[in-house]
Design an enzyme around this catalytic site. Structure first.
Site, PDB file in Angstrom:
ATOM      1  N   GLU A  43       0.972  -1.186  -0.511  1.00 15.73           N
ATOM      2  CA  GLU A  43      -0.251  -0.145   0.261  1.00 15.73           C
ATOM      3  C   GLU A  43       0.521   1.635  -0.377  1.00 15.73           C
ATOM      4  O   GLU A  43       1.770   1.309   0.340  1.00 15.73           O
ATOM      5  CB  GLU A  43      -0.957  -0.394   1.543  1.00 15.73           C
ATOM      6  CG  GLU A  43      -1.467   1.664   1.669  1.00 15.73           C
ATOM      7  CD  GLU A  43      -2.669   1.568   2.823  1.00 15.73           C
ATOM      8  OE1 GLU A  43      -2.648   2.632   2.906  1.00 15.73           O
ATOM      9  OE2 GLU A  43      -2.439   0.789   3.235  1.00 15.73           O
ATOM     10  N   THR A  73      -4.507   5.909   3.078  1.00 17.04           N
ATOM     11  CA  THR A  73      -4.958   7.646   2.999  1.00 17.04           C
ATOM     12  C   THR A  73      -6.637   8.677   2.479  1.00 17.04           C
ATOM     13  O   THR A  73      -5.557   9.266   2.389  1.00 17.04           O
ATOM     14  CB  THR A  73      -3.905   8.602   3.742  1.00 17.04           C
ATOM     15  OG1 THR A  73      -2.440   7.194   4.217  1.00 17.04           O
ATOM     16  CG2 THR A  73      -3.958   9.548   4.791  1.00 17.04           C
ATOM     17  N   LYS A 133      -9.386  -2.350   7.955  1.00 18.64           N
ATOM     18  CA  LYS A 133      -8.826  -2.303   8.786  1.00 18.64           C
ATOM     19  C   LYS A 133      -8.942  -1.848  10.801  1.00 18.64           C
ATOM     20  O   LYS A 133      -9.394  -1.070  10.740  1.00 18.64           O
ATOM     21  CB  LYS A 133      -8.133  -1.158   8.055  1.00 18.64           C
ATOM     22  CG  LYS A 133      -6.819  -0.306   8.886  1.00 18.64           C
ATOM     23  CD  LYS A 133      -6.600   0.748   8.246  1.00 18.64           C
ATOM     24  CE  LYS A 133      -5.523   1.694   8.516  1.00 18.64           C
ATOM     25  NZ  LYS A 133      -4.557   2.860   7.323  1.00 18.64           N
TER      26      LYS A 133
END
Length: 200
Positions: A43, A73, A133
């Site tokens: 990521e 993000t 997550k």
């Protein structure tokens, strides 16, 4: 892809790599380290224009190996299109924003939203998500996962935040499906321990 395709995205490996703010060259080098180690998923968080360039380069390198790269993000719906245009196969958010989730679902890209409470887990699941997550994982503690699996046995967690080779096994033993590491990839003393985790 759908939410359930995270099973394929992570390739059965219990570790993923997060390359935050590392620039193009360093991101490229560490992504190669991750893939060579057996980590399938990388990521690249998107917070600057340099991050976007890094994501595009890592995506290019990943294509040569048949790997998938995510964009992290993602805190606004409009970032979903940016991530897709850069070649991201999935997006990751630090929190749970239904608008961002719906934008990802509308564009057909899997999203991994951040959660830290039972209410957020329940809301995420009501939005059709099962892969979540948990952030920040070390603040929540491994025990959180043992408790949360009771009311939400169908949830699949990726633990992110403060995890390295020294504590990753504790979270995996608590039922976490995937742990995320970052700077550990630059620490030669941790690579062997990460390889052991990948062999689980």
């Amino acid at each position: 892809m759908t939410d359930h395709e995270f099973e394929t995205i992570f390739g059965g490996a219990p570790v993923m790599a997060i390359l935050r703010g590392m620039g193009v060259e360093r991101s490229a080098a560490l992504s190669r380290t991750a893939w060579d180690l057996g980590i399938d998923s990388v990521e690249v968080p998107l917070q600057t224009e340099e991050d976007e360039r890094a994501l595009r380069e890592v995506v290019r390198l990943a294509a040569e190996r048949g790997k998938l790269v995510g964009a992290g993000t993602i805190v606004a719906a409009e970032q979903v299109a940016v991530a897709r245009a850069a070649g991201a196969a999935y997006v990751v958010s630090p929190g749970l924003d239904p608008a961002v989730v719906r934008a990802a679902q509308a564009s057909g890209i899997p999203i991994l939203p951040g959660v830290a409470t039972p209410s957020e887990v329940q809301l995420a699941m009501s939005l059709g998500l099962t892969w979540l997550k948990a952030f920040p994982a070390t603040w929540l503690g491994a025990g959180w996962f043992r408790h949360i699996r009771g009311p939400f046995p169908q949830a699949r967690f990726v633990a992110t935040g403060g995890i390295d080779a020294s504590n990753a096994a504790e979270f995996l033993d608590a039922g976490v499906k995937v742990v995320a590491v970052g700077s550990a990839l630059e620490d030669a003393s941790q690579l062997d321990r990460l390889a052991t985790l990948l062999a689980r």
